[in-house]
Design an enzyme around this catalytic site. Sequence first.
Site, PDB file in Angstrom:
ATOM      1  N   SER A   1     -19.008 -31.530 -81.737  1.00  0.00           N
ATOM      2  CA  SER A   1     -20.353 -30.962 -81.660  1.00  0.00           C
ATOM      3  C   SER A   1     -20.235 -29.455 -81.478  1.00  0.00           C
ATOM      4  CB  SER A   1     -21.094 -31.560 -80.457  1.00  0.00           C
ATOM      5  OG  SER A   1     -22.243 -30.799 -80.154  1.00  0.00           O
TER       6      SER A   1
ATOM      7  N   ILE B   1     -25.351 -41.057 -87.059  1.00  0.00           N
ATOM      8  CA  ILE B   1     -24.418 -40.382 -87.962  1.00  0.00           C
ATOM      9  C   ILE B   1     -23.414 -41.369 -88.568  1.00  0.00           C
ATOM     10  CG2 ILE B   1     -22.546 -38.672 -88.031  1.00  0.00           C
ATOM     11  CD1 ILE B   1     -24.135 -37.062 -85.900  1.00  0.00           C
ATOM     12  N   GLY B   2     -22.842 -42.237 -87.721  1.00  0.00           N
ATOM     13  CA  GLY B   2     -21.845 -43.180 -88.232  1.00  0.00           C
ATOM     14  C   GLY B   2     -22.426 -44.089 -89.303  1.00  0.00           C
TER      15      GLY B   2
ATOM     16  N   TYR C   1     -20.892 -33.871 -71.432  1.00  0.00           N
ATOM     17  CA  TYR C   1     -20.850 -34.162 -72.870  1.00  0.00           C
ATOM     18  C   TYR C   1     -20.171 -33.013 -73.620  1.00  0.00           C
ATOM     19  CZ  TYR C   1     -22.475 -34.776 -77.660  1.00  0.00           C
ATOM     20  OH  TYR C   1     -22.523 -34.902 -79.028  1.00  0.00           O
TER      21      TYR C   1
ATOM     22  N   THR D   1     -16.156 -45.558 -87.099  1.00  0.00           N
ATOM     23  CA  THR D   1     -16.585 -46.018 -85.771  1.00  0.00           C
ATOM     24  C   THR D   1     -17.997 -45.476 -85.511  1.00  0.00           C
ATOM     25  OG1 THR D   1     -15.891 -44.179 -84.343  1.00  0.00           O
ATOM     26  CG2 THR D   1     -14.171 -45.738 -84.999  1.00  0.00           C
ATOM     27  N   GLY D   2     -18.709 -46.120 -84.621  1.00  0.00           N
ATOM     28  CA  GLY D   2     -20.090 -45.699 -84.354  1.00  0.00           C
ATOM     29  C   GLY D   2     -20.994 -45.967 -85.548  1.00  0.00           C
ATOM     30  N   ALA D   3     -20.646 -47.007 -86.331  1.00  0.00           N
ATOM     31  CA  ALA D   3     -21.336 -47.234 -87.601  1.00  0.00           C
ATOM     32  C   ALA D   3     -22.658 -47.990 -87.451  1.00  0.00           C
ATOM     33  CB  ALA D   3     -20.416 -47.996 -88.550  1.00  0.00           C
ATOM     34  N   SER D   4     -23.025 -48.365 -86.223  1.00  0.00           N
ATOM     35  CA  SER D   4     -24.265 -49.142 -86.058  1.00  0.00           C
ATOM     36  C   SER D   4     -25.496 -48.252 -85.952  1.00  0.00           C
ATOM     37  CB  SER D   4     -24.166 -50.024 -84.805  1.00  0.00           C
ATOM     38  OG  SER D   4     -24.080 -49.211 -83.641  1.00  0.00           O
ATOM     39  N   SER D   5     -25.312 -46.929 -85.901  1.00  0.00           N
ATOM     40  CA  SER D   5     -26.472 -46.063 -85.635  1.00  0.00           C
ATOM     41  C   SER D   5     -26.202 -44.643 -86.138  1.00  0.00           C
ATOM     42  CB  SER D   5     -26.732 -46.042 -84.116  1.00  0.00           C
ATOM     43  OG  SER D   5     -27.839 -45.229 -83.792  1.00  0.00           O
TER      44      SER D   5
HETATM   45  N1  NAP Z   1     -27.291 -36.553 -82.457  1.00  0.00           N
HETATM   46  C1  NAP Z   1     -26.852 -35.320 -82.203  1.00  0.00           C
HETATM   47  O1  NAP Z   1     -27.625 -34.387 -81.922  1.00  0.00           O
HETATM   48  C2  NAP Z   1     -25.370 -35.025 -82.306  1.00  0.00           C
HETATM   49  C3  NAP Z   1     -24.972 -33.690 -82.481  1.00  0.00           C
HETATM   50  C4  NAP Z   1     -23.621 -33.386 -82.563  1.00  0.00           C
HETATM   51  C5  NAP Z   1     -22.681 -34.415 -82.489  1.00  0.00           C
HETATM   52  N2  NAP Z   1     -23.090 -35.697 -82.306  1.00  0.00           N
HETATM   53  C6  NAP Z   1     -22.053 -36.736 -82.215  1.00  0.00           C
HETATM   54  O2  NAP Z   1     -22.185 -37.609 -83.319  1.00  0.00           O
HETATM   55  C7  NAP Z   1     -21.663 -38.891 -82.986  1.00  0.00           C
HETATM   56  C8  NAP Z   1     -22.696 -39.950 -83.352  1.00  0.00           C
HETATM   57  O3  NAP Z   1     -23.859 -39.758 -82.551  1.00  0.00           O
HETATM   58  P1  NAP Z   1     -25.302 -40.174 -83.051  1.00  0.00           P
HETATM   59  O4  NAP Z   1     -26.162 -38.979 -82.955  1.00  0.00           O
HETATM   60  O5  NAP Z   1     -25.210 -40.909 -84.335  1.00  0.00           O
HETATM   61  O6  NAP Z   1     -25.718 -41.156 -81.846  1.00  0.00           O
HETATM   62  P2  NAP Z   1     -26.194 -42.677 -81.836  1.00  0.00           P
HETATM   63  O7  NAP Z   1     -27.230 -42.896 -82.861  1.00  0.00           O
HETATM   64  O8  NAP Z   1     -26.507 -42.962 -80.413  1.00  0.00           O
HETATM   65  O9  NAP Z   1     -24.871 -43.482 -82.284  1.00  0.00           O
HETATM   66  C9  NAP Z   1     -23.772 -43.625 -81.434  1.00  0.00           C
HETATM   67  C10 NAP Z   1     -22.842 -44.683 -82.010  1.00  0.00           C
HETATM   68  O10 NAP Z   1     -21.709 -44.813 -81.144  1.00  0.00           O
HETATM   69  C11 NAP Z   1     -21.491 -46.204 -80.903  1.00  0.00           C
HETATM   70  N3  NAP Z   1     -20.874 -46.403 -79.606  1.00  0.00           N
HETATM   71  C12 NAP Z   1     -21.298 -45.968 -78.390  1.00  0.00           C
HETATM   72  N4  NAP Z   1     -20.476 -46.397 -77.428  1.00  0.00           N
HETATM   73  C13 NAP Z   1     -19.506 -47.122 -78.043  1.00  0.00           C
HETATM   74  C14 NAP Z   1     -18.364 -47.843 -77.586  1.00  0.00           C
HETATM   75  N5  NAP Z   1     -18.047 -47.890 -76.299  1.00  0.00           N
HETATM   76  N6  NAP Z   1     -17.593 -48.474 -78.497  1.00  0.00           N
HETATM   77  C15 NAP Z   1     -17.909 -48.437 -79.807  1.00  0.00           C
HETATM   78  N7  NAP Z   1     -18.961 -47.774 -80.309  1.00  0.00           N
HETATM   79  C16 NAP Z   1     -19.754 -47.131 -79.428  1.00  0.00           C
HETATM   80  C17 NAP Z   1     -22.884 -46.831 -80.966  1.00  0.00           C
HETATM   81  O11 NAP Z   1     -22.810 -48.197 -81.311  1.00  0.00           O
HETATM   82  P3  NAP Z   1     -22.958 -49.433 -80.297  1.00  0.00           P
HETATM   83  O12 NAP Z   1     -23.960 -49.066 -79.242  1.00  0.00           O
HETATM   84  O13 NAP Z   1     -23.389 -50.534 -81.212  1.00  0.00           O
HETATM   85  O14 NAP Z   1     -21.582 -49.651 -79.768  1.00  0.00           O
HETATM   86  C18 NAP Z   1     -23.478 -46.044 -82.128  1.00  0.00           C
HETATM   87  O15 NAP Z   1     -23.098 -46.642 -83.337  1.00  0.00           O
HETATM   88  C19 NAP Z   1     -21.348 -38.846 -81.487  1.00  0.00           C
HETATM   89  O16 NAP Z   1     -19.970 -38.623 -81.312  1.00  0.00           O
HETATM   90  C20 NAP Z   1     -22.139 -37.648 -81.007  1.00  0.00           C
HETATM   91  O17 NAP Z   1     -21.546 -37.083 -79.884  1.00  0.00           O
HETATM   92  C21 NAP Z   1     -24.403 -36.034 -82.224  1.00  0.00           C
END
Ligand code: NAP
Length: 251
Positions: A149, A23-24, A163, A17-21
Amino acid sequence: MRTGQYVPAPGTVVVVTGASSGIGRAVARAFAGCGARLVVTARSADVLDEVARECAAAHPRAEAVAVPADVTDAAATDRVARTALDRFGRVDVWVNAAGVGVLGRLDRVPPDDVRRLWEVNVLGVLHGVRAALPAMRRRGRGVIVDVSSLLGGAVEAPYQGPYAASKAALITLDEVLRQELALSGDHGIAVCTVLPTGVDTPFFRHAANHTGRRMRALPAVATPERVAAAVVRAAVRPRRRVTVGPGARLL
Ligand SMILES: NC(=O)c1ccc[n+]([C@@H]2O[C@H](COP(=O)([O-])OP(=O)(O)OC[C@H]3O[C@@H](n4cnc5c(N)ncnc54)[C@H](OP(=O)(O)O)[C@@H]3O)[C@@H](O)[C@H]2O)c1
């Protein structure tokens, strides 16, 4: 990608899940590079198609199907699992990486944004777990990887209260899930909580920002590929918790 000796067998069936951006997307690519068969999901259908093509091209054995879905919708998440079963016959690994941020002082963040964050970061993961477990139980094995996180436990940071609380909830839910799986005799199903430091992704740009300032991760950031490598390792050699990023273990 540095997964060392921990490489999943080609043909491993992985849902991300979250594969469009961020980490995913990196997780999907990392598994694809090992010849996995993937179901990638998020809401952005166009980007997902691109991710699926990228994955399919990453290894001669890799396959990928894109299923647009919102993780806050339980029925839609069930359809993601159903696609994995229909196409590939099983679910070996389910990675919950979808997540959103809300930035701002606790007394200033709009309750609706907090509700939405909770629905995506907590309820969305529960939907993933509920969708993945029946298929894993049938085979007596599987790995669920939840991306939490370090802000959920080891570190507190201002302006990220809701968050951080959602990520702390995820750590607790995973603890409970492990206990319940043990109690129900599902010893072949592992649950791994991944705790990254700041990661260089569009996360802060995507977050609802009520601080009145531009926000970004603290300087000690990891690449999404580094987190992805940790997720792949966790899928092959599951551990209760995995910290990732510069200084993460120390924190
Ligand atoms: N970046 C950091 O510093 C960091 C650090 C620790 C943990 N994390 C965690 O890592 C994970 C990925 O974050 P990221 O940094 O890769 O952020 P990101 O680039 O913003 O990616 C977030 C992903 O979640 C998807 N998403 C958001 N709302 C959604 C929904 N309602 N249904 C389905 N998909 C949804 C988005 O896709 P769509 O918009 O296409 O739906 C996107 O693929 C998150 O759980 C975040 O809390 C991030």
